[in-house]
Scaffold this active site. Structure first.
Site, mmCIF file in Angstrom:
data_model
loop_
_atom_site.group_PDB
_atom_site.id
_atom_site.type_symbol
_atom_site.label_atom_id
_atom_site.label_comp_id
_atom_site.label_asym_id
_atom_site.label_seq_id
_atom_site.Cartn_x
_atom_site.Cartn_y
_atom_site.Cartn_z
ATOM 1 C CB CYS A 100 15.952 -37.068 -13.963
ATOM 2 S SG CYS A 100 17.637 -36.546 -14.037
ATOM 3 C CB CYS A 114 22.793 -37.811 -8.487
ATOM 4 S SG CYS A 114 21.248 -36.939 -8.403
ATOM 5 C CB CYS A 174 7.866 -30.940 -9.709
ATOM 6 S SG CYS A 174 8.823 -29.592 -9.000
ATOM 7 C CD GLU A 178 16.067 -44.699 -3.980
ATOM 8 O OE1 GLU A 178 15.617 -45.838 -3.855
ATOM 9 O OE2 GLU A 178 15.662 -43.905 -4.852
ATOM 10 C CB CYS A 193 10.599 -33.177 -2.586
ATOM 11 S SG CYS A 193 10.897 -31.500 -3.202
ATOM 12 C CB CYS A 234 9.164 -35.033 -9.632
ATOM 13 S SG CYS A 234 10.387 -35.577 -8.443
#
Ligand code: SF4
Length: 374
Positions: free
Chosen positions: A340, A109, A120, A96, A116, A123
């Site tokens: 975010c 962005c 974190c 995305e 990932c 997230c």
């Protein structure tokens, strides 16, 4: 029997690599530079359109090379103007990108990985785990596709790029560096270094390499001002604790003479107290920087709550009183899961699977599956 050689995707190649490629085909170096300019012209999809290249050379290119592109995307438009694009990759993975129009700029962005590995705790992308790195072409094609969509739908052109989408860009450094070379090459996509920002959770050695090899802006996701809290929120802190990270920021800044952007997501009761703000001010003393405060988006992990507006303003005030430039960033695109920490490549599967890829080309370009240009 000879197996045919796979074709070279020219979107993976920087100008220098493209020159090497054409030389391997017996062509002079300047043909590589000419080719680069053609590849990134809007609307060029076929070597036959490259009219100032010799016919024989175009035929050789058609046999040996391709120019990959994203033909369509799921496009979702937020009430606040943000636009999320979901792209299906050749191996079926989804990534995305989010377009954020503002008064004085239009920022894209960009994603750098599928999933990932950094984990974190707040997230959503982190919960996917690491699937794979994007190729240079897959990074570049996000920019080309959104540029073409904006052109076709009468939107403002892209002015800024931030590597803050899915993935940790510095964990895919080789492809990121090649992508930056193409993005900033005048014959390529011609973005100024000043308008490109790479965001990292704090991979210290790669930050140093980025500083040595490029002139782009650096954003560092900090999210806590002491190792105990940061280590709990961001596993990377165990490998590169705060003292090491901040020292790397100082060095980066000294080389580039640019202010570092520190991102600080506020989590109620975890990192949002007056004492946390004071500790943050102490930590960043002497580092020329800007600080972005952002309230957590609970979509990443419902265990975390956003502090109230008063608390956020007070946190900002404490830092400002200590002389820092501090912005409160409004999260954009929450209603379309584009804010975010919300990117997880799920949108297409949920809304398109039953529709057999049906194309619904609304004039504003906000469709379930939209061709990117007519
Ligand atoms: S915040 Fe960034 S580095 Fe951390 S898990 Fe999410 S995508 Fe990865």
């Amino acid at each position: 029997m000879n197996t045919p050689q796979p074709k070279t995707d020219l979107k993976n190649l920087t100008q220098e690599q493209l020159v090497g490629f054409v030389e391997s085909l017996g062509q002079p170096a300047f043909r590589g530079r000419q080719l680069l300019a053609w590849i990134y012209k809007p609307g060029i999809t076929d070597f036959a359109q490259m009219t100032d290249l010799a016919k024989e050379f175009r035929a050789i290119l058609a046999e040996t090379a391709t120019m990959s592109r994203f033909d369509d995307a799921q496009v979702e438009c937020s009430r606040d103007g943000a636009v999320k694009f979901a792209f299906r990759l050749e191996d079926g993975q989804l990534i995305e990108s989010v377009l954020i129009p503002e008064e004085d700029r239009t920022t894209l962005c960009v994603s750098s990985q599928v999933g990932c590995a950094m984990g974190c705790d707040f997230c959503l992308t982190g919960t996917m785990g690491f699937i794979r790195n994007l190729t240079t072409a897959e990074i570049i094609n996000q920019v080309c596709a959104v540029r073409d969509w904006a052109l076709a739908h009468d939107r403002a052109p892209l002015t800024n790029l931030v590597f803050m989408g899915m993935g940790e860009p510095l964990a895919n450094l080789a492809h990121l560096l090649d992508a930056i070379a193409i993005l900033t090459e005048q014959r390529g996509l011609d973005f100024s270094n000043r308008r490109i920002t790479v965001s990292t959770c704090g991979l210290v050695p790669q930050m140093q390499q980025l500083g040595d090899l490029t002139d782009v802006n650096l954003a560092v996701s900090l999210h806590a001002a002491n190792d105990a809290v940061r280590g709990r929120l961001m596993p990377i802190n165990k490998r590169y604790p705060l003292a090491q990270l901040i020292e790397a920021c100082r060095t980066y800044r000294q080389k580039r003479r640019k202010r570092i952007m520190f991102e600080y997501t506020l989590l109620e009761g975890i990192n949002d107290s007056d004492a946390d703000a004071g500790q943050l001010a102490d930590l960043l003393r002497g580092v020329p920087c800007k600080i972005n405060l952002l309230a957590v988006n609970p979509a990443g992990n419902p265990a975390y709550k956003s502090p109230g507006q008063d608390r956020i303003l007070r946190f900002q005030r404490i830092l400002r009183d200590r002389g820092y430039t501090v912005f409160i960033r409004q999260s954009r695109g929450e209603d379309i899961a584009a804010a975010c920490g919300q990117l997880a490549g799920k949108g297409w599967e949920e809304t398109v699977a039953g529709k057999d890829g049906e194309v619904d080309g609304r004039a504003d370009g906000c469709s379930e599956v939209s061709p990117l240009s007519p």
